[in-house]
Design a protein around this motif. Structure first.
Motif, PDB file in Angstrom:
ATOM      1  N   VAL A 111       0.884  -1.167   0.000  1.00 27.62           N
ATOM      2  CA  VAL A 111       0.000   0.000   0.000  1.00 27.62           C
ATOM      3  C   VAL A 111       0.920   1.214   0.000  1.00 27.62           C
ATOM      4  CG1 VAL A 111      -1.760   1.290   1.255  1.00 27.62           C
ATOM      5  CG2 VAL A 111      -1.809  -1.209   1.253  1.00 27.62           C
ATOM      6  N   ALA A 112       0.841   2.044  -1.029  1.00 31.37           N
ATOM      7  CA  ALA A 112       1.773   3.155  -1.198  1.00 31.37           C
ATOM      8  C   ALA A 112       1.045   4.484  -1.116  1.00 31.37           C
ATOM      9  CB  ALA A 112       2.500   3.049  -2.541  1.00 31.37           C
ATOM     10  N   VAL A 161       3.420  -1.033   4.014  1.00 30.13           N
ATOM     11  CA  VAL A 161       2.843   0.299   3.846  1.00 30.13           C
ATOM     12  C   VAL A 161       4.005   1.255   3.610  1.00 30.13           C
ATOM     13  CG1 VAL A 161       1.400   2.101   4.828  1.00 30.13           C
ATOM     14  CG2 VAL A 161       0.934  -0.293   5.382  1.00 30.13           C
ATOM     15  N   ALA A 162       4.024   1.883   2.452  1.00 23.46           N
ATOM     16  CA  ALA A 162       5.169   2.686   2.040  1.00 23.46           C
ATOM     17  C   ALA A 162       4.758   4.125   1.750  1.00 23.46           C
ATOM     18  CB  ALA A 162       5.815   2.089   0.793  1.00 23.46           C
ATOM     19  N   PHE A 175       7.334  -0.413 -10.458  1.00 23.17           N
ATOM     20  CA  PHE A 175       6.660  -0.330  -9.159  1.00 23.17           C
ATOM     21  C   PHE A 175       5.146  -0.406  -9.338  1.00 23.17           C
ATOM     22  CE2 PHE A 175       5.036   2.527  -5.672  1.00 23.17           C
ATOM     23  CZ  PHE A 175       5.257   1.634  -4.647  1.00 23.17           C
ATOM     24  N   ARG A 176       4.518  -1.329  -8.598  1.00 23.16           N
ATOM     25  CA  ARG A 176       3.075  -1.558  -8.753  1.00 23.16           C
ATOM     26  C   ARG A 176       2.442  -1.848  -7.397  1.00 23.16           C
ATOM     27  NH1 ARG A 176       0.163  -6.259 -12.509  1.00 23.16           N
ATOM     28  NH2 ARG A 176      -1.973  -5.823 -11.827  1.00 23.16           N
ATOM     29  N   PRO A 177       1.948  -0.832  -6.708  1.00 19.57           N
ATOM     30  CA  PRO A 177       1.291  -1.080  -5.422  1.00 19.57           C
ATOM     31  C   PRO A 177      -0.079  -1.722  -5.601  1.00 19.57           C
ATOM     32  CG  PRO A 177       1.148   1.244  -5.997  1.00 19.57           C
ATOM     33  CD  PRO A 177       1.998   0.588  -7.051  1.00 19.57           C
ATOM     34  N   ARG A 178      -0.431  -2.583  -4.666  1.00 17.05           N
ATOM     35  CA  ARG A 178      -1.788  -3.166  -4.665  1.00 17.05           C
ATOM     36  C   ARG A 178      -2.815  -2.065  -4.462  1.00 17.05           C
ATOM     37  NH1 ARG A 178      -5.853  -5.343  -5.520  1.00 17.05           N
ATOM     38  NH2 ARG A 178      -6.790  -7.185  -4.568  1.00 17.05           N
ATOM     39  N   VAL A 179      -2.491  -1.121  -3.572  1.00 19.87           N
ATOM     40  CA  VAL A 179      -3.326   0.055  -3.358  1.00 19.87           C
ATOM     41  C   VAL A 179      -2.406   1.277  -3.376  1.00 19.87           C
ATOM     42  CG1 VAL A 179      -4.997   1.223  -1.877  1.00 19.87           C
ATOM     43  CG2 VAL A 179      -4.869  -1.283  -1.873  1.00 19.87           C
ATOM     44  N   GLY A 180      -2.722   2.242  -4.198  1.00 17.95           N
ATOM     45  CA  GLY A 180      -2.003   3.510  -4.219  1.00 17.95           C
ATOM     46  C   GLY A 180      -2.918   4.618  -3.717  1.00 17.95           C
ATOM     47  N   LEU A 181      -2.359   5.565  -2.962  1.00 21.90           N
ATOM     48  CA  LEU A 181      -3.131   6.702  -2.465  1.00 21.90           C
ATOM     49  C   LEU A 181      -2.432   7.992  -2.889  1.00 21.90           C
ATOM     50  CD1 LEU A 181      -3.040   4.358  -0.021  1.00 21.90           C
ATOM     51  CD2 LEU A 181      -4.554   5.998   1.096  1.00 21.90           C
ATOM     52  N   VAL A 182      -3.194   8.912  -3.459  1.00 12.72           N
ATOM     53  CA  VAL A 182      -2.693  10.260  -3.741  1.00 12.72           C
ATOM     54  C   VAL A 182      -3.573  11.222  -2.951  1.00 12.72           C
ATOM     55  CG1 VAL A 182      -1.996  11.926  -5.484  1.00 12.72           C
ATOM     56  CG2 VAL A 182      -2.062   9.491  -6.064  1.00 12.72           C
ATOM     57  N   LEU A 183      -3.025  11.793  -1.897  1.00 12.21           N
ATOM     58  CA  LEU A 183      -3.829  12.526  -0.916  1.00 12.21           C
ATOM     59  C   LEU A 183      -4.231  13.911  -1.392  1.00 12.21           C
ATOM     60  CD1 LEU A 183      -1.765  11.595   2.260  1.00 12.21           C
ATOM     61  CD2 LEU A 183      -3.817  10.462   1.364  1.00 12.21           C
ATOM     62  N   ASN A 184      -3.310  14.622  -2.027  1.00  7.48           N
ATOM     63  CA  ASN A 184      -3.541  16.006  -2.448  1.00  7.48           C
ATOM     64  C   ASN A 184      -2.339  16.448  -3.248  1.00  7.48           C
ATOM     65  OD1 ASN A 184      -1.484  16.879  -0.394  1.00  7.48           O
ATOM     66  ND2 ASN A 184      -3.113  16.277   1.013  1.00  7.48           N
ATOM     67  N   LYS A 203       3.942  12.404  -9.448  1.00  5.66           N
ATOM     68  CA  LYS A 203       3.067  11.741  -8.472  1.00  5.66           C
ATOM     69  C   LYS A 203       2.200  10.665  -9.142  1.00  5.66           C
ATOM     70  CE  LYS A 203       3.842  14.096  -4.598  1.00  5.66           C
ATOM     71  NZ  LYS A 203       4.456  13.456  -3.415  1.00  5.66           N
ATOM     72  N   ALA A 204       1.746  10.945 -10.359  1.00  6.52           N
ATOM     73  CA  ALA A 204       0.857  10.009 -11.048  1.00  6.52           C
ATOM     74  C   ALA A 204       1.551   8.702 -11.413  1.00  6.52           C
ATOM     75  CB  ALA A 204       0.289  10.662 -12.313  1.00  6.52           C
ATOM     76  N   ARG A 205       2.874   8.667 -11.349  1.00  4.65           N
ATOM     77  CA  ARG A 205       3.603   7.429 -11.635  1.00  4.65           C
ATOM     78  C   ARG A 205       3.313   6.337 -10.602  1.00  4.65           C
ATOM     79  NH1 ARG A 205       7.561   7.725 -15.498  1.00  4.65           N
ATOM     80  NH2 ARG A 205       8.714   5.980 -14.558  1.00  4.65           N
ATOM     81  N   ILE A 206       2.666   6.694  -9.514  1.00 13.19           N
ATOM     82  CA  ILE A 206       2.288   5.682  -8.528  1.00 13.19           C
ATOM     83  C   ILE A 206       1.328   4.656  -9.132  1.00 13.19           C
ATOM     84  CG2 ILE A 206       0.257   6.876  -7.559  1.00 13.19           C
ATOM     85  CD1 ILE A 206       1.248   5.991  -4.773  1.00 13.19           C
TER      86      ILE A 206
END
Length: 465
Positions: A111-112, A161-162, A175-184, A203-206
Motif C-alpha cells: 500500500v503506497a 505500507v510505504a 513499481f506496482r502497489p496493490r493500493v495507491g493513495l494520492v492525498l492532495n 506523483k501520477a507514476r504511482i
C-alpha cells in the motif's frame, strides 16, 4: 537478477544510498558509492561500508563511461540533472531509484501513499490499521526507513505500507502497489520539478503499472488528484469531506460513510476521530478507503481512528506553559501544510515560519493566518521573503530571530494565556538543520527547558478543530 554479476554505481550516500549499498553488498554485487557533497574519508557509516567491500568515490562523481557499470541506482535527493544520471541515460545504462530496487525484491503486497501533505500521518495510520487487522506489517519508505532495508523479511501473507515521494516516483519503472493513495497536490518542490504539471506527472507514476485488480485512492476535492482518475487502469476509490459521493468514502451530516461495491455503511461519527484538523479528517478518509478495499472490517478501522493521535513533528503538543500551548509542526515544510496547521486551531497564534524556500509563495498562507495571529516570528534563510509577504498581508508585530533559542524566547514574550505557539515553518530545514526531525527536536528541547523539570506534557491538543 544475479547480483554477483553486477557492477553497480550508487549515487547519493544518504540513508537511501547507504541502504541500497548494504543490500547489494549482501548479495555479492560490486558497489561504488558516490556523493559529491561528502568529502573523503566520509563519516564512520560510510567507512563501515567500505570495509564491507564498497568502493567510495566522495567529493566528486566518478565518470560513468569506462567504469564497467551495469546499473546505476540513485537516491531520491539527487536531481536527475546530475552528471552520473545524465551519463547513465546517455550510455543506455539502466537507471533505478532505491524504491525501484526495493520493489524488484519485494514479496509482499504494497500500500503506497503519496501527495504533498499528510503522507507520513496517513502512512503511519495505515500501519496501525494493518496491524489491527492482523497483518505482519512493515511501515517504511520516505517516512525514514528505506524500503530496501527490510523488504526481504516480508512475504505474501504480510503487508508493506510505504510512503513514497515525487523524487522516488521519478525513477520508478515497474513499481506496482496493490493500493495507491494520492492525498492532495499543492505547489511544492517546484525548484526541482519546474512546474505543477511536472510535479503532478511524477506523483501520477504511482499508478503507472497498476491493473484492474489494483486500487487507486484519490481526493475528490482536489482537482489535480481527481484528474488522475481517467488515466489509471486501477479501480478508483474517491474520498471527500465536502461532497456526498456515489462511490467512495465521505462525510454526511457529521458521519463518515463508505459507499463501495453497491453497499453503504456508516463507519463512525467524524467527531470521534482523534486526529485534530480538517486535513486529518481527509487523511482518515483516505486510509479508510484503502483498508476497506482490502476487506478490513469497518469496526476495526473505527477503533484505530478513535485511538490514533498522530505522529511526531505533525501538530505535536510539546508543553503548556503559563496557559500557552506550544506545538511542534516541523513537518510543515511548505505553505499549504502550514495553512492546514493554522486552520486546525481556533485560538490566537504566535506563528513561527522560516527556513529554506522551495520555490513557494508565502502570501496566501499569511493572508489566511493574519486574523488569528498574535504575532509572527521568522527565522532562517528566507526570512526576508516572509517579512515582505507579512507586510503585504498587514501582519504586525513581526519578530526576526537569529536562531531557535531566540525564536522560542520571542514567542514566549509575545504569547498570552490561551494562545498557541505554533512552529509550522512552511519551509525546508536544510539551511540550519539536517532534516525537519532535527529542527523539531531542537524546538522541543528549548520549549521543555523553558517549561522546567516539573512541567508535564499536555494531553490531547486543545482548541483544535
Amino acid at each position: 537478477m544475479n547480483w554477483q554479476e553486477q557492477n553497480i554505481l550508487v549515487v547519493g550516500a544518504g540513508k537511501s544510498g547507504q541502504a541500497a549499498a548494504r543490500f547489494l553488498l549482501r548479495h555479492g554485487a560490486a558497489v561504488t558509492l558516490t556523493d559529491k557533497n561528502i568529502n573523503p574519508p566520509g563519516p564512520p557509516v560510510l567507512q563501515e561500508l567500505q570495509q564491507k567491500g564498497a568502493r567510495l568515490a566522495l567529493g566528486e562523481y566518478p565518470p560513468v563511461a569506462g567504469g564497467g557499470y551495469t546499473l546505476v541506482i540513485t537516491s531520491p535527493g539527487v536531481p536527475l540533472s546530475e552528471p552520473p544520471l545524465q551519463e547513465a541515460r546517455q550510455y543506455g545504462l539502466p537507471l533505478w531509484g532505491e524504491l525501484e530496487l526495493a520493489w524488484r525484491v519485494t514479496g509482499a503486497p504494497v500500500v503506497a501513499v503519496t501527495g504533498t501533505n499528510g503522507k507520513t500521518t496517513t502512512t503511519t495510520l495505515l500501519g496501525e490499521m494493518s496491524r489491527a487487522a492482523g497483518w505482519r506489517t512493515l511501515v517504511a519508505g520516505n517516512i525514514g526507513l528505506p524500503l530496501v532495508e527490510e523488504v526481504e523479511n516480508y512475504g505474501p501473507g504480510d503487508l508493506i505500507v510505504a510512503e513514497v515521494s515525487s523524487f522516488q516516483l521519478e525513477t520508478a519503472l515497474t513499481f506496482r502497489p496493490r493500493v495507491g493513495l494520492v492525498l492532495n497536490l499543492t505547489p511544492d518542490h517546484l525548484d526541482r520539478h519546474g512546474s505543477m504539471e511536472n510535479y503532478a506527472a511524477a506523483k501520477a507514476r504511482i499508478t503507472l503499472n497498476q491493473g484492474p485488480e489494483d486500487y487507486l485512492v484519490l481526493n475528490h476535492d482536489d482537482p489535480w488528484t481527481r484528474a488522475m482518475a481517467p488515466n489509471t487502469r486501477a479501480r478508483v476509490i474517491f474520498f471527500s469531506r465536502r461532497h456526498t459521493l456515489e462511490q467512495g468514502v465521505f462525510v454526511r451530516e457529521g458521519r463518515v460513510i463508505a459507499r463501495l461495491g453497491g453497499r453503504e455503511q456508516e463507519i463512525m461519527p467524524a467527531s470521534q476521530i482523534r486526529l485534530p484538523g480538517q486535513h486529518n479528517l481527509e487523511n482518515a478518509l483516505a486510509a479508510l478507503g484503502a483498508m476497506l478495499a482490502l476487506s478490513v472490517p469497518a469496526a476495526t478501522l473505527a477503533a484505530v481512528l478513535r485511538d490514533f493521535s498522530g505522529v511526531p513533528h505533525r501538530l505535536e503538543s510539546v508543553a503548556e506553559i503559563d496557559g500557552v500551548l506550544y506545538v511542534n509542526d516541523s513537518k510543515g515544510t511548505n505553505p499549504d501544510a502550514s495553512s492546514k496547521a493554522v486552520a486546525a486551531y481556533d485560538r490566537p497564534l504566535v506563528l513561527i515560519l522560516g527556513g529554506r524556500n522551495k520555490g513557494n509563495d508565502f502570501l496566501p498562507l499569511l493572508q489566511q493566518a493574519a486574523p488569528k495571529l498574535r504575532a509572527l516570528v521568522v527565522v532562517g534563510e528566507c526570512r526576508r521573503e516572509i517579512i515582505q509577504a507579512a507586510r503585504q498581508a498587514g501582519i504586525s508585530p513581526v519578530y526576526e530571530a537569529a536562531d531557535y533559542r531566540q525564536v522560542v524566547e520571542l514567542a514566549r514574550r509575545a504569547a498570552r494565556p490561551g494562545d498557541v505557539v505554533l512552529l509550522s515553518p512552511a519551509c525546508a530545514s536544510w539551511d540550519m538543520f539536517r532534516n525537519f526531525e532535527e529542527r523539531g527536536e531542537h524546538f522541543k528541547q528549548l520549549v521543555r527547558a523553558l517549561a522546567g523539570p516539573e512541567a508535564a506534557p499536555p494531553a490531547d491538543t486543545p482548541g483544535a478543530g
